[in-house]
Design a protein around this motif. Structure first.
Motif, mmCIF file in Angstrom:
data_model
loop_
_atom_site.group_PDB
_atom_site.id
_atom_site.type_symbol
_atom_site.label_atom_id
_atom_site.label_comp_id
_atom_site.label_asym_id
_atom_site.label_seq_id
_atom_site.Cartn_x
_atom_site.Cartn_y
_atom_site.Cartn_z
ATOM 1 N N ARG A 29 0.830 -1.219 0.000
ATOM 2 C CA ARG A 29 0.000 0.000 0.000
ATOM 3 C C ARG A 29 0.859 1.261 0.000
ATOM 4 N NH1 ARG A 29 -2.342 0.944 5.532
ATOM 5 N NH2 ARG A 29 -0.210 1.691 5.732
ATOM 6 N N ASP A 30 1.855 1.301 0.864
ATOM 7 C CA ASP A 30 2.691 2.495 1.007
ATOM 8 C C ASP A 30 3.572 2.757 -0.204
ATOM 9 O OD1 ASP A 30 1.521 2.621 3.493
ATOM 10 O OD2 ASP A 30 3.342 2.095 4.610
ATOM 11 N N ASN A 31 3.782 1.723 -1.029
ATOM 12 C CA ASN A 31 4.615 1.863 -2.218
ATOM 13 C C ASN A 31 3.810 1.805 -3.515
ATOM 14 O OD1 ASN A 31 7.612 1.907 -1.324
ATOM 15 N ND2 ASN A 31 6.647 0.381 -0.002
ATOM 16 N N ASP A 32 2.500 1.966 -3.394
ATOM 17 C CA ASP A 32 1.593 2.002 -4.556
ATOM 18 C C ASP A 32 1.751 0.803 -5.480
ATOM 19 O OD1 ASP A 32 0.428 4.500 -3.803
ATOM 20 O OD2 ASP A 32 2.213 5.520 -4.588
ATOM 21 N N ILE A 33 1.868 -0.377 -4.888
ATOM 22 C CA ILE A 33 2.011 -1.601 -5.683
ATOM 23 C C ILE A 33 0.617 -2.088 -6.077
ATOM 24 C CG2 ILE A 33 2.831 -3.981 -5.653
ATOM 25 C CD1 ILE A 33 5.255 -2.847 -4.357
ATOM 26 N N PRO A 34 0.353 -2.211 -7.375
ATOM 27 C CA PRO A 34 -0.965 -2.676 -7.803
ATOM 28 C C PRO A 34 -1.142 -4.177 -7.537
ATOM 29 C CG PRO A 34 0.458 -2.316 -9.706
ATOM 30 C CD PRO A 34 1.232 -1.882 -8.490
ATOM 31 N N GLY A 35 -2.399 -4.564 -7.343
ATOM 32 C CA GLY A 35 -2.701 -5.983 -7.188
ATOM 33 C C GLY A 35 -3.039 -6.400 -5.772
ATOM 34 N N ILE A 36 -2.774 -5.532 -4.807
ATOM 35 C CA ILE A 36 -3.172 -5.788 -3.425
ATOM 36 C C ILE A 36 -4.118 -4.662 -3.042
ATOM 37 C CG2 ILE A 36 -2.404 -5.920 -1.020
ATOM 38 C CD1 ILE A 36 0.129 -7.265 -1.994
ATOM 39 N N GLU A 37 -5.404 -4.995 -2.917
ATOM 40 C CA GLU A 37 -6.420 -3.970 -2.679
ATOM 41 C C GLU A 37 -6.596 -3.638 -1.205
ATOM 42 O OE1 GLU A 37 -9.915 -5.323 -4.756
ATOM 43 O OE2 GLU A 37 -8.783 -5.566 -6.614
ATOM 44 N N ALA A 38 -6.529 -4.624 -0.340
ATOM 45 C CA ALA A 38 -6.616 -4.423 1.110
ATOM 46 C C ALA A 38 -7.867 -3.649 1.511
ATOM 47 C CB ALA A 38 -5.343 -3.745 1.619
ATOM 48 N N ASP A 39 -9.022 -4.110 1.067
ATOM 49 C CA ASP A 39 -10.281 -3.416 1.325
ATOM 50 C C ASP A 39 -10.592 -3.240 2.808
ATOM 51 O OD1 ASP A 39 -10.731 -3.121 -1.392
ATOM 52 O OD2 ASP A 39 -12.145 -4.799 -1.527
ATOM 53 N N CYS A 40 -10.210 -4.192 3.641
ATOM 54 C CA CYS A 40 -10.548 -4.094 5.066
ATOM 55 C C CYS A 40 -9.479 -3.355 5.862
ATOM 56 C CB CYS A 40 -10.809 -5.475 5.667
ATOM 57 S SG CYS A 40 -9.327 -6.475 5.947
ATOM 58 N N GLY A 41 -8.421 -2.916 5.207
ATOM 59 C CA GLY A 41 -7.390 -2.149 5.884
ATOM 60 C C GLY A 41 -6.468 -2.952 6.779
ATOM 61 N N GLY A 42 -6.510 -4.254 6.660
ATOM 62 C CA GLY A 42 -5.601 -5.089 7.449
ATOM 63 C C GLY A 42 -6.245 -5.765 8.637
ATOM 64 N N ALA A 43 -7.563 -5.799 8.686
ATOM 65 C CA ALA A 43 -8.274 -6.386 9.823
ATOM 66 C C ALA A 43 -8.533 -7.883 9.672
ATOM 67 C CB ALA A 43 -9.600 -5.660 10.030
ATOM 68 N N CYS A 44 -8.021 -8.485 8.626
ATOM 69 C CA CYS A 44 -8.256 -9.908 8.332
ATOM 70 C C CYS A 44 -9.757 -10.191 8.227
ATOM 71 C CB CYS A 44 -7.594 -10.812 9.381
ATOM 72 S SG CYS A 44 -7.386 -12.533 8.802
ATOM 73 N N ALA A 45 -10.452 -9.279 7.543
ATOM 74 C CA ALA A 45 -11.891 -9.408 7.373
ATOM 75 C C ALA A 45 -12.282 -9.546 5.903
ATOM 76 C CB ALA A 45 -12.596 -8.201 7.989
ATOM 77 N N CYS A 46 -11.303 -9.746 5.028
ATOM 78 C CA CYS A 46 -11.561 -9.961 3.610
ATOM 79 C C CYS A 46 -10.393 -10.776 3.054
ATOM 80 C CB CYS A 46 -11.729 -8.632 2.860
ATOM 81 S SG CYS A 46 -10.214 -7.664 2.632
ATOM 82 N N SER A 47 -10.355 -10.931 1.761
ATOM 83 C CA SER A 47 -9.240 -11.676 1.156
ATOM 84 C C SER A 47 -8.581 -10.880 0.030
ATOM 85 C CB SER A 47 -9.729 -13.022 0.616
ATOM 86 O OG SER A 47 -10.674 -12.818 -0.429
ATOM 87 N N THR A 48 -8.717 -9.553 0.064
ATOM 88 C CA THR A 48 -8.233 -8.731 -1.047
ATOM 89 C C THR A 48 -6.758 -8.348 -0.944
ATOM 90 O OG1 THR A 48 -9.010 -6.679 -0.028
ATOM 91 C CG2 THR A 48 -10.544 -7.830 -1.509
ATOM 92 N N CYS A 49 -6.036 -8.984 -0.044
ATOM 93 C CA CYS A 49 -4.579 -8.805 0.007
ATOM 94 C C CYS A 49 -3.890 -10.163 -0.172
ATOM 95 C CB CYS A 49 -4.145 -8.117 1.306
ATOM 96 S SG CYS A 49 -4.384 -9.114 2.794
ATOM 97 N N HIS A 50 -4.608 -11.062 -0.809
ATOM 98 C CA HIS A 50 -4.136 -12.428 -1.052
ATOM 99 C C HIS A 50 -2.938 -12.446 -2.000
ATOM 100 C CE1 HIS A 50 -4.848 -16.183 -3.666
ATOM 101 N NE2 HIS A 50 -4.231 -16.599 -2.582
ATOM 102 N N VAL A 51 -1.941 -13.257 -1.667
ATOM 103 C CA VAL A 51 -0.781 -13.488 -2.538
ATOM 104 C C VAL A 51 -0.389 -14.958 -2.477
ATOM 105 C CG1 VAL A 51 0.188 -11.163 -2.281
ATOM 106 C CG2 VAL A 51 0.926 -12.996 -0.737
ATOM 107 N N TYR A 52 0.467 -15.329 -3.411
ATOM 108 C CA TYR A 52 1.131 -16.635 -3.386
ATOM 109 C C TYR A 52 2.568 -16.390 -2.962
ATOM 110 C CZ TYR A 52 -2.856 -17.722 -6.382
ATOM 111 O OH TYR A 52 -4.123 -17.852 -6.902
ATOM 112 N N VAL A 53 2.973 -17.004 -1.881
ATOM 113 C CA VAL A 53 4.339 -16.864 -1.376
ATOM 114 C C VAL A 53 5.250 -17.798 -2.176
ATOM 115 C CG1 VAL A 53 5.795 -17.230 0.654
ATOM 116 C CG2 VAL A 53 3.496 -16.291 0.918
#
Length: 107
Positions: A29-53
């Motif tokens: 988020r702080d580096n304006d990287i596209p593809g991670i939406e983070a709709d819930c702001g980090g509360a673990c209440a959605c899945s919009t910051c999902h990645v494959y490690v």
């Protein structure tokens, strides 16, 4: 501080320094990287910051908590081994070199 590589679904890489204590999601988020939406702001209440490690990092990260496991059920094409929510991965020096790849879309 850790250098983290974020790879967009199309293969474009973003290598950024993320301060200790932030999450991998906040680093995106702080580096304006596209593809991670983070709709819930980090509360673990959605899945919009999902990645494959990256496979070589899977065993180096703390285990998923039950809440993260539940939210990953809502992610786009979750991988049982490699999928993580970036809001749940706290950055430390131990994560220097971490590589994560975004899915085709966030839902």
């Amino acid at each position: 501080m850790a250098k983290i590589t974020y790879i967009e679904h199309d293969g474009k890489e973003h290598v950024v320094d993320v301060s200790n204590g932030l999450t991998v999601m906040e680093g995106a988020r702080d580096n304006d990287i596209p593809g991670i939406e983070a709709d819930c702001g980090g509360a673990c209440a959605c899945s919009t910051c999902h990645v494959y490690v990256a496979e070589d990092w899977v065993g180096k990260l703390p285990a998923r908590e039950p809440m993260e496991e539940d939210m990953l059920d809502f992610a786009f094409e979750p991988d049982p081994t490699r999928s993580r929510l970036t809001c749940q991965i706290k950055v430390s020096d131990d994560l220097d070199g971490l590589v994560v790849q975004m899915p085709e879309k966030q839902i």
